[in-house]
Design an enzyme around this catalytic site. Sequence first.
Site, short mmCIF file in Angstrom:
data_model
loop_
_atom_site.label_atom_id
_atom_site.label_comp_id
_atom_site.label_asym_id
_atom_site.label_seq_id
_atom_site.Cartn_x
_atom_site.Cartn_y
_atom_site.Cartn_z
N ASP A 234 -31.91 5.39 2.98
CA ASP A 234 -32.51 4.19 3.52
C ASP A 234 -31.27 3.20 3.95
OD1 ASP A 234 -34.72 2.12 3.17
OD2 ASP A 234 -33.26 0.88 2.19
N GLU A 286 -22.59 21.47 -2.45
CA GLU A 286 -22.22 21.90 -3.72
C GLU A 286 -23.37 22.94 -4.51
OE1 GLU A 286 -20.22 19.64 -6.42
OE2 GLU A 286 -18.92 18.86 -5.08
C1 GLC Z 1 -35.81 0.63 4.90
C2 GLC Z 1 -37.26 0.63 4.23
C3 GLC Z 1 -37.96 -0.56 4.13
C4 GLC Z 1 -37.40 -1.45 3.25
C5 GLC Z 1 -35.78 -1.49 3.95
C6 GLC Z 1 -35.05 -2.35 2.80
O1 GLC Z 1 -36.09 -0.10 6.14
O2 GLC Z 1 -37.84 1.69 5.02
O3 GLC Z 1 -39.19 -0.33 3.92
O4 GLC Z 1 -38.08 -2.67 3.41
O5 GLC Z 1 -35.14 -0.50 4.14
O6 GLC Z 1 -34.66 -1.54 1.92
#
Ligand code: GLC
Length: 577
Positions: A234, A286
């Site tokens: 993310d 790993e």
């Molecule tokens: C990313 C995710 C989204 C979330 C954001 C904050 O963009 O896809 O859904 O709100 O990160 O974590």
Amino acid sequence: MPQTPELAESALPAQNLRLDSPVHHASTHADWWRRSVIYQVYPRSFRDTTGNGIGDLPGITRELPKIASLGVDALWLSPFFASPQRDAGYDVSDYCAVDPLFGTLGDFDDLVAEANRLGVKILVDIVPNHCSNEHLLFARALAEGPGSAAREMFVFRDGRGERGELPPNNWQSHFGGSAWTRVTEADGSPGQYYLHLFDSSQPDFNWDNPAVGDEFERILRFWLDRGAGGFRVDVAHALVKDPALPDWDGNPDGSPSPGFPFSDAPMFGRPGVHDVFRRWRGICDEYDGERVLCAEANVHPIEAMADWVRSDEMHQSFNFPFLHTGWDAPALKGIITRSLNAFDAVGAPSTWVLSNHDVARHATRFGTVAPATRPGDGLGPEDPQPDLELGLARARAATLFMLGLPGGAYLYQGEELGLGDHTELPHPLRQDPTYARTSGERLGRDGCRVPLPWSPGGPTLGFSDAGEAWIPQPATWQAMTRESQELDPDSTLWMYRNALGLRRARNLGLGDLSWLVDTGTPEVLGFANGGLLVIMNLGNAPFALPEGTVLQASSATAVDATGRLLSPDSTVWLLPA
Ligand code: GLC
């Protein structure tokens, strides 16, 4: 080594169709992630077995055979970790626990076992830029006060102004408002500010502190040891910030604006972020079974995104520029060529994606007849409603076109049913923090996150055993359930399944790409991948196809009875005679 495309120019006598020289050559590496099709599961809206109106891990396990039968290689699960759910689980309070809403660690193990049996991998969504303000580490940071080691895990700063009444800089949250929130110190006095690029409930970690890296190594190993096939990462471009934290007047999401190129953004794409992912790649390597990393790196331009997938970093990165290209043949051709060139330059596959849980689904985008009254997040009840038929035809055409491309493809749950957004969701039901943080100026993303329709009838179309759903489904979904589409050979579901089968059988993911030239109209886009011609008609008139066998069409009416005319808003996979 460059290879000649298998399709000879002489195979296209019907018109003056010719193939340009290849822009991408077949891959000589057979790694699964170079050709993968990965299906995104948004757990809360997938399948509810406990009756709380929220999808759960046992629901995914139960329905997994249906998804595996589509012919996908892996599932990526949006976060199911312990979380107060302020940002639908992207606010994690314990990275090594399953939120009781979704089940238990034992349920995760059962899911992995079933996935192994069916030959698909389970990828976990890891959220390293920020956690929840209810994470133990953040509670400690608050309790132990300014200057403490606990506070160093996050980005705390004193405020500006005489009494620290102004935030440390002018950065804006992606969800609206300041990216800083002031805390009250243990003695009750107004205190420091902490940085949150997203909601105030999502404090950013301080990746300059090696302890943060160590903590995430522990978390990665926890899931790898449990059998995760890898991670979707993310906000992978944001972890490291310019330590001076200078003001930034560009767009808060880092997208370029006049005078503010992405490369100057002090919170995105800083060089140090790559050291983090080199370490992560080493950890994944790993383990057996080619565990993968896929970056959610909202990086501009696409050539810069390739830095995230150099050979010692991640395996894949989402191709957002492709997703954001509209129904526009020259633009699509341009971004596909640029993507292949950019990723080829670092020896990585390009990926392709049309929908996810953060954007309006492509069936809605392509059916949108007039601009939304609010920017950014799809349509609301006050907006002109989409043309569902047009949206579905174009969505199917775009998907079939995408699945013919070499590289990795991502699918978002429900697109195989042709689902669009819920575009008339009543505002009081909205849960995305964006809606509240912008006082309703932006709708937020709830419309594309609606629970799936499994079978006709019942209050939630088979989503929930108890007929409960955290957010309602649109009435039109009654006719679009998985069960009814299974019975209809012309359904969107069968188009996906057939196309994925052919894609695999013909090894298109590892194939080459040469554009078709001189189609006579800029509105018709075609390419050859291996011996197959993929042609999409984005124009208003039927297009005369070269002679050949139709292997797959985007709908029952995409090609006429003679097999020689491709309808508007349609795509065909053709084996030239
Ligand atoms: C990313 C995710 C989204 C979330 C954001 C904050 O963009 O896809 O859904 O709100 O990160 O974590």
